[in-house]
Design an enzyme around this catalytic site. Structure first.
Site, PDB file in Angstrom:
ATOM      1  N   ASP A   1      31.231  66.469 -21.018  1.00 23.82           N
ATOM      2  CA  ASP A   1      31.126  65.026 -20.859  1.00 23.82           C
ATOM      3  C   ASP A   1      32.515  64.401 -20.930  1.00 23.82           C
ATOM      4  OD1 ASP A   1      28.407  65.292 -20.769  1.00 23.82           O
ATOM      5  OD2 ASP A   1      28.074  64.680 -22.846  1.00 23.82           O
ATOM      6  N   MET A   2      32.687  63.294 -20.236  1.00 21.05           N
ATOM      7  CA  MET A   2      33.974  62.609 -20.242  1.00 21.05           C
ATOM      8  C   MET A   2      34.440  62.306 -21.666  1.00 21.05           C
ATOM      9  SD  MET A   2      34.938  58.867 -18.653  1.00 21.05           S
ATOM     10  CE  MET A   2      34.004  58.031 -19.959  1.00 21.05           C
TER      11      MET A   2
END
Length: 326
Positions: A157-158
């Site tokens: 995930d970012m």
């Protein structure tokens, strides 16, 4: 059309599509019969459909919705796709995705082997390019400046920091895909969660599915969700005088690899990860970033089966040692 009536029209092909997808709508009628009474009705039908699809955008992404889109146009389709799923609107005043501000480029934290390059991705950086020209800066494109053959093998995930495995070439990419698909890759994460986790260790076995109206959120759904399993172990508990500020440091082992699995599972357990804007509620403001870090990964060399093991301490809890047996 054959037989006695063929003298009026050689071919009639009417395509009437009951869909909001403009790619499935015909651009013209093939050899229509001039005298057929359906022709004006079909034209009106197609014209109405094209007007709707021209401004249609996902309801769950308010920043992408056209201001001219009537509120009820997209919702019936989403309600049909997410039947029997509860709707939980995003908190007032908070968008689904924050403005993308990637951290400065850095060359440190790269581990090079024959089959892979393992990079220490910082929090706030996309693993792969996102939608739009403002979301092209990402871990894989930065790495390809020095390793043009680099191909993504999995994603983080970012908001998650830590170890990201990148394959060197298409053949190695397929080999790494197979290892992840067969769950032959061992992973460990470190997270700081709200509250005091009661058990020393345990499992969270809750099926997950996309919360379609509120993308990119995921949700627990026992009827339609995919099986998802997370194991956890408590490393530390901290209970200050103000019980509202208590927290626990946990080590996480995802057995499956669903989107946002660790974040949703811990929130469902009642101990959301600090700094999580999507699932933590009030605990989101207790940290400047998502306190989730991919600290360890191990797998067999795709060509000779020799063990490969990488460890990267969490910046917010550096004392945690390696946990995967070598």
């Amino acid at each position: 059309m054959t037989g006695p009536t063929a003298k009026h029209c050689t071919t009639i092909q009417y395509f009437i599509c009951d869909t909001n997808d403009a790619t499935h709508l015909p651009t013209r009628l093939s050899n229509p019969c001039p005298a057929n009474p359906l022709r004006p009705a079909v034209r009106r039908f197609l014209s109405d459909r094209r007007r709707q699809t021209r401004c249609l955008a996902p309801v769950g992404e308010p920043g992408r919705r056209s201001p001219d889109l009537p509120a009820g146009v997209a919702r019936p389709r989403l309600a049909t796709a997410a039947r029997a799923l509860p709707r939980r609107p995003l908190p007032a005043g908070r968008a689904a995705v924050s403005r993308y501000q990637p951290p400065p480029d850095a060359s440190e934290g790269v581990h090079v082997t024959d089959p892979t390059v393992v990079v220490e991705k910082p929090a706030g950086l996309l693993s792969v390019p996102g939608r739009g020209p403002d979301k092209q800066d990402c871990a894989i494109l930065r790495l390809q400046r020095d390793f043009p053959e680099a191909q993504i093998a999995h994603r983080l995930d970012m908001s998650t920091s830590g170890l990201l495995v990148v394959a060197r070439g298409a053949i190695m990419q397929q080999a790494m895909y197979r290892l992840f698909r067969e769950r032959a890759v061992s992973k460990r994460y470190i997270a700081v969660v709200a509250g005091l986790v009661a058990d020393e260790r345990g499992e969270i076995d809750l099926p997950l599915i996309c919360d379609w109206p509120n993308r990119p959120r995921q949700m627990v759904c026992h009827e339609r969700g995919k099986p998802s399993l997370t194991r956890y172990r408590v490393l530390q508990r901290v209970e200050p005088e103000n019980s509202q500020e208590s927290y626990s440091v946990v080590e996480l082992e995802p057995i499956t690899g669903r989107s946002h699995q660790l974040r949703v599972h811990l929130a469902a357990l009642g101990h959301p990860i600090l700094g999580d804007e999507l699932y933590a509620g009030a605990a989101a403001g207790r940290a400047a970033r998502l306190l989730l870090h991919a600290s360890e990964i191990a797998f067999a060399h795709p060509q000779n089966d020799s063990p490969l093991h990488f460890h990267c301490p969490a910046p917010f809890f550096p004392v945690a040692g390696a946990a995967i047996p070598v």
